[in-house]
Design a protein around this motif. Structure first.
Motif, mmCIF file in Angstrom:
data_model
loop_
_atom_site.group_PDB
_atom_site.id
_atom_site.type_symbol
_atom_site.label_atom_id
_atom_site.label_comp_id
_atom_site.label_asym_id
_atom_site.label_seq_id
_atom_site.Cartn_x
_atom_site.Cartn_y
_atom_site.Cartn_z
ATOM 1 N N THR A 417 38.910 44.902 44.629
ATOM 2 C CA THR A 417 39.582 43.667 45.008
ATOM 3 C C THR A 417 39.525 42.731 43.814
ATOM 4 O O THR A 417 38.447 42.451 43.286
ATOM 5 C CB THR A 417 38.906 42.998 46.221
ATOM 6 N N SER A 424 44.878 37.350 45.753
ATOM 7 C CA SER A 424 43.934 38.456 45.875
ATOM 8 C C SER A 424 44.716 39.764 45.966
ATOM 9 O O SER A 424 45.718 39.863 46.681
ATOM 10 C CB SER A 424 43.064 38.274 47.119
ATOM 11 N N HIS A 425 44.268 40.777 45.210
ATOM 12 C CA HIS A 425 44.981 42.045 45.142
ATOM 13 C C HIS A 425 44.002 43.189 45.387
ATOM 14 O O HIS A 425 42.853 43.140 44.960
ATOM 15 C CB HIS A 425 45.629 42.236 43.771
ATOM 16 N N THR A 426 44.478 44.216 46.048
ATOM 17 C CA THR A 426 43.692 45.419 46.264
ATOM 18 C C THR A 426 44.205 46.504 45.329
ATOM 19 O O THR A 426 45.394 46.858 45.360
ATOM 20 C CB THR A 426 43.795 45.901 47.720
ATOM 21 N N ASP A 437 48.283 47.941 42.352
ATOM 22 C CA ASP A 437 48.018 47.099 43.511
ATOM 23 C C ASP A 437 48.983 47.451 44.636
ATOM 24 O O ASP A 437 49.788 48.386 44.531
ATOM 25 C CB ASP A 437 48.067 45.610 43.144
ATOM 26 N N GLU A 438 48.907 46.684 45.740
ATOM 27 C CA GLU A 438 49.703 47.004 46.919
ATOM 28 C C GLU A 438 51.205 46.878 46.681
ATOM 29 O O GLU A 438 52.017 47.414 47.438
ATOM 30 C CB GLU A 438 49.288 46.119 48.103
ATOM 31 N N GLU A 439 51.626 46.194 45.609
ATOM 32 C CA GLU A 439 53.044 46.042 45.291
ATOM 33 C C GLU A 439 53.480 46.971 44.153
ATOM 34 O O GLU A 439 54.606 46.870 43.663
ATOM 35 C CB GLU A 439 53.348 44.593 44.922
ATOM 36 N N SER A 457 46.331 43.490 33.547
ATOM 37 C CA SER A 457 47.327 43.700 34.585
ATOM 38 C C SER A 457 48.700 43.435 34.004
ATOM 39 O O SER A 457 48.891 42.479 33.250
ATOM 40 C CB SER A 457 47.086 42.765 35.774
#
Length: 681
Positions: A417, A424-426, A437-439, A457
């Motif tokens: 995380t 906040s990104h997973t 990440d989720e995207e 990133s």
């Protein structure tokens, strides 16, 4: 010299079928018609055309210009249309690939060795180096110099020659050259100076003779000449108000001073995509151009950052293609050029006002239109990262270029995380330390033999971030101290400049000079080398930092030429200075003047005599600071009413209170919505 015009008769150009037909509306059109229809649809969007002043776009393919077209007005008052052939724009950092091309010309002639020590090409100038390892020419091209400062604050008084600028602002190498990527304006300035030294010509003259003239770039220069001045599109702010004309310093700025048109940039793009050649003019050997298009620095093979002179960012929009690019930002002008060498294609956009970001949406539309993603998203190539590996990556990370930009990384349930300024990104990743990440935004970590761990990133392209080591404890700040967290956070970030000190003196009153120096250290900008604007700071150990803050528009002083550096800082002064610091976003400029009109707009006093003291209840000059304190939640519980707030604001600021206030703001910056609210006060 062979002035050549790129052909605009494009009827014979053909694109692969999957790209021509990417948009159903393009069926039956010539490539030129289809490209124009694509661009027209983008600029017809209300969110684009209602805020735009003027823009120029270019699309090139297979050695030809598919589209070069203007949208809106270059000059709003005169209603002069934006013209790709005639309208001149400031290219800002898009100058860098041109500067790198000039250096690579001399390298292919054997006059510069990319593996050579930079020191060998500087004549009597020297590069301070604390690492014991040489700074090589290739490190300048890949922005891996290890310099302590890569940007400077505010504006300089000109004219100033390139040599004088390099001599005055030479930074120090403090990190092993080649180890880590950090966007580096000074590295490009040094490239230009080396070109000047080795060629025996002034930098601008060399580029004109060896790049602009051969390619027929008749409206391009590194100096705003009398011939170009009438063609220059005026710059406008976010409300389309005219920004006064300005010059850059040094007078010929290799890192950001180029002026050009859309048509001229098309010629440069086509030459690079054609292996260094445009028509009968060759500016690079084919193998040299290929080396400039080959990735040289990457935190992970799947997330490259730099070639020799070009960048590669926002990989989530590349749709699996190899994309090299360069963008530019200077007050009132924003540009971006991207090339797909494998397809001999590319695009360019420039506009002349401070509208919301148009470049990334246009690039994304271009990629989805011409090179749509085939198949699924990212594939895991290796075994998932182990929990042991993830735990090793935990910690707080600080961007190398912008020390106030922080990331908190925590390992949870086989994932990471990450909290940063966008929320906040997973992250899910594999054993190679590649994550998404989720995207689908890629990210990666890199562990160096020196013991450093870096994080990057793709959505934060300014630099890698380094994992911070635990700070040395102060004897007078135990862990139980209620402000220990904020105090040690700022010590980790180097805000106090007290390395080796064992006592913090938390309850001592902070001076105006000390507080200002703290903020400048957190900006990541080089302390100013300009003479002090305030006569009473000349002997202060913080004189350079105070001058930097003044050039950024963060402080304006107590009266004509007076700063009162040893005067105790009041809380009202602190919140007002912090408000200006947050609004100005120091570290983003590329040679443009400091933001004008702050004082006049109620952001604070000025050096002409408007006081910044809080001996009396807040006046109009401090209203922004008061609003900022409210939005940031800086009031203590006992200061909810206006009268109590005024009394609280008038009190001196202790060192612990300053640390708690700045620490709170840094952590709020990691919450996107909270920080956005602060910038709206």
């Amino acid at each position: 010299m062979l002035p050549l015009m790129v052909a605009l008769s494009l009827g014979t150009l053909t694109l692969p079928a999957d790209r021509v037909c990417a948009d159903p509306d393009g069926k039956g059109m010539t490539p030129a018609q289809e490209a124009e229809a694509f661009a027209d649809r983008f600029f017809e969007k209300p969110e684009v055309n209602q805020s735009l002043a003027g823009a120029v776009v270019v699309i090139v393919q297979d050695g030809e210009v598919v589209l070069q077209k203007g949208y809106g007005y270059a000059d709003l008052e005169k209603k002069t249309p934006a013209d790709p052939e005639k309208t001149v724009y400031r290219m800002a950092s898009l100058s860098k690939p041109v500067t790198a091309t000039a250096l690579m010309q001399l390298a292919e002639q054997g006059k510069i060795d990319l593996e050579g020590d930079v020191q060998d090409y500087l004549g009597g100038l020297s590069v301070p180096n604390r690492t014991g390892e040489p700074l090589r020419v290739k490190h300048l091209l890949t922005h891996t110099t290890g310099f302590d400062y890569t940007d400077r604050a505010g504006t300089l008084t000109g004219p100033l020659s390139l040599e004088a600028y390099i001599r005055t602002y030479m930074p120090t190498v403090i990190r092993r050259p080649g180890e880590a990527y950090r966007y580096d304006n000074f590295a490009s300035a040094l490239q230009g100076y080396i070109v000047q030294r080795v060629s025996g010509q002034g930098f601008g003259a060399y580029v004109k003779d060896h790049i602009f003239s051969p390619l027929g770039m008749a409206n391009s220069d590194f100096v705003l000449t009398p011939q170009l001045l009438p063609k220059l599109a005026p710059a406008y702010d976010s409300r389309n108000r005219l920004i006064p004309p300005y010059e850059v310093v040094p007078t010929e700025m290799p890192e950001g001073g180029m002026l050009s048109t859309g048509a001229d940039m098309a010629r440069f793009m086509v030459a690079h995509l054609n292996g260094g050649q445009l028509g009968g003019a060759r500016i690079l050997r084919k193998e040299t151009a290929a080396s400039m298009h080959t990735f040289q620095k990457a935190i992970h093979p799947d997330i490259p950052q730099m070639t020799y002179g070009f960048e590669s960012f926002i990989h989530q929009y590349h749709n699996g293609q190899r994309v090299i690019s360069k963008g530019g930002d200077i007050e009132g002008y924003h540009s971006w050029m991207w090339l797909l060498p494998d397809h001999r294609s590319g695009g360019f956009i420039v506009y002349n006002n401070e509208v919301s970001e148009l470049r990334v949406p246009f690039f994304q539309a271009y990629m989805d239109h011409y090179y749509p993603l085939r198949g699924g998203g990212a594939e895991e190539k290796e075994a998932p990262a182990s929990q042991e590996m993830l735990k090793r990556l935990e910690g707080r990370y600080q961007e190398l270029r912008s020390p106030s930009t922080l990331y908190t990384v925590k390992a949870e349930d086989g994932r990471l995380t990450v909290r940063d300024s966008s929320g906040s990104h997973t992250l899910k990743g594999d054993a190679s330390l590649l994550f998404h990440d989720e995207e689908g935004v890629p990210a990666a970590f890199r562990e160096e033999g020196t013991g450093e761990t870096y994080f990057y990133s793709s959505s934060h392209p300014s630099s890698w971030a380094r994992k911070l080591r635990e700070p040395e404890p102060y004897q007078d700040v135990p862990e139980s101290d209620p402000d220990a967290g904020a105090i040690y956070l700022l010590r980790q970030l180097g805000a106090f400049g007290d390395e080796g000190q064992t006592r913090f003196r938390p309850d001592e009153t902070l001076t105006r000079a000390e507080f200002t120096a703290m903020l400048v250290r957190l900006s990541g900008l080089q302390p100013s080398k300009e003479p002090p604007a305030f006569k009473d700071t000349a002997g202060s150990p913080y004189a350079a930092q105070i001058q930097s803050a003044y050039e950024m528009g963060v402080v304006q002083g107590e009266g004509p030429g007076i700063f009162a550096p040893e005067q105790p800082l009041t809380r009202l002064e602190a919140v007002s200075i912090l408000a200006r610091h947050a609004e100005g976003s120091p570290g983003e400029g590329e040679g443009a003047p400091p933001v004008a009109g702050k004082a006049e707009e109620g952001a604070g006093g000025d050096a002409a005599g408007q006081p910044e003291s809080a001996a009396t209840p807040p006046e109009a000059w401090a209203e922004q600071g008061v609003r900022f304190a409210t939005a940031a939640g800086l009031w203590p519980a006992a200061a909810r009413e206006e009268a109590a707030q005024r009394q609280w604001l008038a009190q001196p600021m202790s060192r612990r209170q300053a640390a708690a206030m700045i620490g709170s703001l840094l952590l709020q910056r990691m919450e996107a919505e909270a920080w956005a609210a602060l910038l709206q006060v």
